[in-house]
Design an enzyme around this catalytic site. Structure first.
Site, PDB file in Angstrom:
ATOM      1  N   ARG A 138       0.861  -1.180   0.000  1.00 35.03           N
ATOM      2  CA  ARG A 138       0.000   0.000   0.000  1.00 35.03           C
ATOM      3  C   ARG A 138       0.898   1.231   0.000  1.00 35.03           C
ATOM      4  NH1 ARG A 138      -2.316  -3.630   3.729  1.00 35.03           N
ATOM      5  NH2 ARG A 138      -4.460  -4.261   3.218  1.00 35.03           N
ATOM      6  N   LYS A 163      -2.357  -2.664   7.500  1.00 37.95           N
ATOM      7  CA  LYS A 163      -3.768  -2.420   7.785  1.00 37.95           C
ATOM      8  C   LYS A 163      -4.268  -3.437   8.808  1.00 37.95           C
ATOM      9  CE  LYS A 163      -8.117  -1.469   5.394  1.00 37.95           C
ATOM     10  NZ  LYS A 163      -8.779  -1.401   4.076  1.00 37.95           N
ATOM     11  N   HIS A 269      -2.833   3.021  -5.669  1.00 41.95           N
ATOM     12  CA  HIS A 269      -3.449   1.760  -5.265  1.00 41.95           C
ATOM     13  C   HIS A 269      -3.720   0.853  -6.461  1.00 41.95           C
ATOM     14  CE1 HIS A 269      -4.871  -0.306  -1.727  1.00 41.95           C
ATOM     15  NE2 HIS A 269      -5.938  -0.733  -2.395  1.00 41.95           N
ATOM     16  N   ARG A 272      -1.186  -1.858  -6.693  1.00 42.28           N
ATOM     17  CA  ARG A 272      -1.431  -3.005  -5.821  1.00 42.28           C
ATOM     18  C   ARG A 272      -2.468  -3.944  -6.451  1.00 42.28           C
ATOM     19  NH1 ARG A 272      -1.565  -4.830  -0.302  1.00 42.28           N
ATOM     20  NH2 ARG A 272      -3.676  -5.283   0.437  1.00 42.28           N
ATOM     21  N   HIS A 295      -4.818  -9.592   3.288  1.00 41.63           N
ATOM     22  CA  HIS A 295      -6.267  -9.608   3.416  1.00 41.63           C
ATOM     23  C   HIS A 295      -6.696 -10.560   4.524  1.00 41.63           C
ATOM     24  CE1 HIS A 295      -6.980  -8.176  -1.024  1.00 41.63           C
ATOM     25  NE2 HIS A 295      -6.681  -7.187  -0.197  1.00 41.63           N
ATOM     26  N   TYR A 304     -10.065 -10.204  -7.554  1.00 43.54           N
ATOM     27  CA  TYR A 304      -9.064 -10.085  -8.617  1.00 43.54           C
ATOM     28  C   TYR A 304      -9.150 -11.208  -9.640  1.00 43.54           C
ATOM     29  CZ  TYR A 304      -7.054  -6.617  -5.509  1.00 43.54           C
ATOM     30  OH  TYR A 304      -6.873  -5.511  -4.712  1.00 43.54           O
TER      31      TYR A 304
END
Length: 324
Positions: A138, A163, A269, A272, A295, A304
Site C-alpha cells: 500500500r 492495515k 493503489h 497493488r 487480506h 481479482y
C-alpha cells in the site's frame, strides 16, 4: 478534561493510528456542529441516525465514508462517554462492490518509464512505485518502510503494522534491488551527516524510545524514503526527518499516468491491484496472494479473479465461438 481531549486520550490508549484518531475527531466535530454544538450526552440515539441520513441524502457520501462516520460515533458513545446505545446495525450502509482498475503489464512498463524520466520524482518515487507494484505494498506501507525491514539476503520485506495493525512478509523484487541499495546508500550518507550535527533522530512507534533510548538514532530504524526537510513531531515536539509525504508520491504518479497516455483512472493503489491480478494470471494460488496482500478474508482477494482466462470465469463469448 474537554470532550475532544478525552477522545484523543482513549484513542491513544487503544493504540489507534494517527490517521484513525484524526478521522474520528473530524467526524465527531461535524456531528456536534450538525446538532447545533450540543453536547453528545444531551442528544438521543436518533441523533446519530439523523446525522448519517444527512451524510447520505444531502452530501451523497459513499457507503464506506458513512460507515466510518458511524464507527467514530460508536467509539464516542461506547468507549469515551460509556453510554449504551440500541442496536444500530440497521443503519450501517451496504458497501457497493466495485471492480478494481488494473493496468496491463505494458501499461505498468509505460508508467514506470515516465517516472524514471521525470525530474520531479527525485529518484525516490520510481523505487517506491516499483515496490508497490512488485511487492503489493500500500502507499503508506511504502512510505513508512524502514531500513531494518528490508532483507536483501532473503529477498523479502517485512511490512510492519499494516492495515489492521498486522505484520506480514512480502517478496523483494529482484528488479528493484539495485535501485533500493542505491537509495539506502544515499540514506546512510545523509544519516551520518545529521548524526554528526547532533540530529539523526526518527519517530519510533509505541514506547520504544523509552525502552531503547538510542534506537531513534540507529540507522536501521530510519525511514528508507524521507522528506526533503526536517519536521517537528506534533506529539513529542521533537525535530527529525520523517518519511516522504504520500501526497508527493500521488502527485508524481498522477502526472506520470497523464504523460504515459493511459486511458484508465490509475492511482498508487492501482499498482497493488495490478500486482494481485498479474500474480493470479501467472498461476499463483489465491491463498498465497491473500497472504501477500494482507487480506483478512479470502473473499476480498477473490475480486481479482475477474480478469482471469478469456472473460468472466474463463468462458469464451458466443460471438467469438461463432466466428471460428
Amino acid at each position: 478534561m474537554k470532550l475532544l481531549d478525552q477522545v484523543r486520550a482513549v484513542a491513544r490508549v487503544r493504540h489507534f493510528s494517527r490517521r484513525t484518531e484524526a478521522a474520528y475527531i473530524r467526524w465527531i466535530i461535524q456531528y456536534i456542529r450538525f446538532h447545533g454544538t450540543r453536547h453528545p450526552r444531551e442528544l438521543p440515539p436518533a441523533a446519530i441516525e439523523g446525522f448519517l441520513t444527512y451524510l447520505a441524502v444531502e452530501r451523497h457520501v459513499a457507503a464506506s465514508t458513512q460507515n466510518q462516520a458511524l464507527a467514530a460515533l460508536l467509539f464516542l458513545y461506547q468507549q469515551v462517554l460509556r453510554i449504551e446505545l440500541p442496536n444500530l446495525a440497521t443503519i450501517r450502509a451496504v458497501r457497493s462492490r466495485r471492480m478494481p482498475t488494473v493496468l496491463s503489464r505494458s501499461e505498468v512498463t509505460r508508467l514506470l518509464a515516465e517516472l524514471d524520466h521525470s525530474a520531479e520524482s527525485r529518484g525516490m518515487v520510481p523505487v517506491m512505485v516499483r515496490l508497490m507494484y512488485g511487492s503489493g505494498l500500500r502507499l503508506m506501507e511504502a512510505c513508512r518502510l524502514r531500513i531494518k525491514d528490508i532483507d536483501f539476503a532473503r529477498g523479502q520485506i517485512v511490512v510492519r503494522s499494516g492495515k489492521g495493525d498486522v505484520d506480514r512478509v512480502v517478496m523483494l523484487p529482484v528488479a528493484a534491488v539495485d535501485d533500493l541499495r542505491k537509495q539506502i546508500d544515499w540514506r546512510r550518507a545523509l544519516h551520518r551527516r545529521e548524526v554528526a550535527l547532533g540530529g539523526g533522530c526518527v519517530w519510533l512507534p509505541d514506547a520504544l524510545e523509552r525502552k531503547y533510548p538510542q534506537a531513534a538514532r540507529e540507522f536501521g530504524w530510519q525511514f528508507v524514503f524521507v522528506a526533503g526537510r526536517l519536521s517537528v513531531d506534533p506529539r513529542t515536539g521533537k525535530s527529525g526527518r520523517h518519511h516522504l509525504h504520500e501526497n508527493a508520491v500521488q502527485r508524481a504518479v498522477k502526472r506520470a499516468v497523464v504523460r504515459a497516455k493511459l486511458d484508465k483512472r490509475a492511482s498508487c493503489h492501482t499498482l497493488r491491484h495490478s500486482f494481485a491480478t498479474h500474480l493470479l494470471e501467472s498461476g499463483a494460488d489465491i491463498r498465497t496472494v491473500q497472504t501477500l496482500l494482507g487480506h483478512k478474508h479470502v473473499e476480498t482477494t477473490m475480486i481479482y479473479t475477474h480478469v482471469l482466462g478469456n472473460g468472466p470465469c474463463g468462458l469464451r463469448s458466443p460471438l467469438d465461438v461463432g466466428s471460428c
